[in-house]
Design an enzyme around this catalytic site. Sequence first.
Site, PDB file in Angstrom:
ATOM      1  N   LEU A  96      75.920  18.439  57.693  1.00  0.00           N
ATOM      2  CA  LEU A  96      75.407  19.570  56.934  1.00  0.00           C
ATOM      3  C   LEU A  96      74.833  20.659  57.830  1.00  0.00           C
ATOM      4  CD1 LEU A  96      73.545  17.650  54.082  1.00  0.00           C
ATOM      5  CD2 LEU A  96      75.747  18.827  53.924  1.00  0.00           C
ATOM      6  N   GLY A 123      69.858  21.101  64.101  1.00  0.00           N
ATOM      7  CA  GLY A 123      68.597  21.729  64.458  1.00  0.00           C
ATOM      8  C   GLY A 123      68.271  21.459  65.911  1.00  0.00           C
ATOM      9  N   GLY A 164      68.159  17.442  66.358  1.00  0.00           N
ATOM     10  CA  GLY A 164      69.181  16.566  65.812  1.00  0.00           C
ATOM     11  C   GLY A 164      70.050  17.240  64.775  1.00  0.00           C
ATOM     12  N   VAL A 176      71.754  16.928  60.620  1.00  0.00           N
ATOM     13  CA  VAL A 176      71.576  16.405  59.263  1.00  0.00           C
ATOM     14  C   VAL A 176      72.955  16.196  58.658  1.00  0.00           C
ATOM     15  CG1 VAL A 176      70.605  16.823  56.969  1.00  0.00           C
ATOM     16  CG2 VAL A 176      69.352  17.579  59.003  1.00  0.00           C
ATOM     17  N   ASP A 187      56.010  24.049  61.684  1.00  0.00           N
ATOM     18  CA  ASP A 187      57.267  24.808  61.756  1.00  0.00           C
ATOM     19  C   ASP A 187      57.562  25.455  60.405  1.00  0.00           C
ATOM     20  OD1 ASP A 187      59.522  25.864  62.981  1.00  0.00           O
ATOM     21  OD2 ASP A 187      60.749  24.087  62.610  1.00  0.00           O
TER      22      ASP A 187
END
Length: 169
Positions: free
Chosen positions: A32, A35, A38, A40, A150
């Site tokens: 998907l 970042g 890592g 997703v 964040d």
Amino acid sequence: AGVPAPISVTPSMPPSLVGTVLADRYRVIKKLGEGGMGSVYLAEHTTINKKLAIKVLSSEYSHKQDLVDRFLQEARAASMIEQENVVEITDFGSTPNGSVFFVMEFLNGEDLSNTVKKTGPLPWERVKPIMMQICDALAAAHDAGIIHRDMKPENCYRIKRGGSEDFIK
């Protein structure tokens, strides 16, 4: 004698997790997004066929224990907050290549950054309930002793829930 052809060297890419079954129950369907730490993935529970999201720590960080600990601490922290606007974390585990992952609810919608890019500035009548949901989620996190660190529109996801098109996670 001839000169040997140059050898093309490309950095090795980590193997894709698509098609893999993690923890004997989560079939990875597609990536998907990516970042800083890592990726997703969309996954499906193999028994109950529920769609879930799986966040996987990049393999380049998996050998750095402090980053593994920080990644799993993110999962622990989020799972401690019981508030409807905070994403639900339900499980964690290891990948075949030795990295770690955590499982969270799949959010079918878009982040606020994309909403604003598509629609332009939002009217206050729409912004106020969105901001109140974000504040409620942050208050719950702060009550649990957790600081987000964040906070940005890309980390606020807008989904449909109940009668609202602007339910925020």
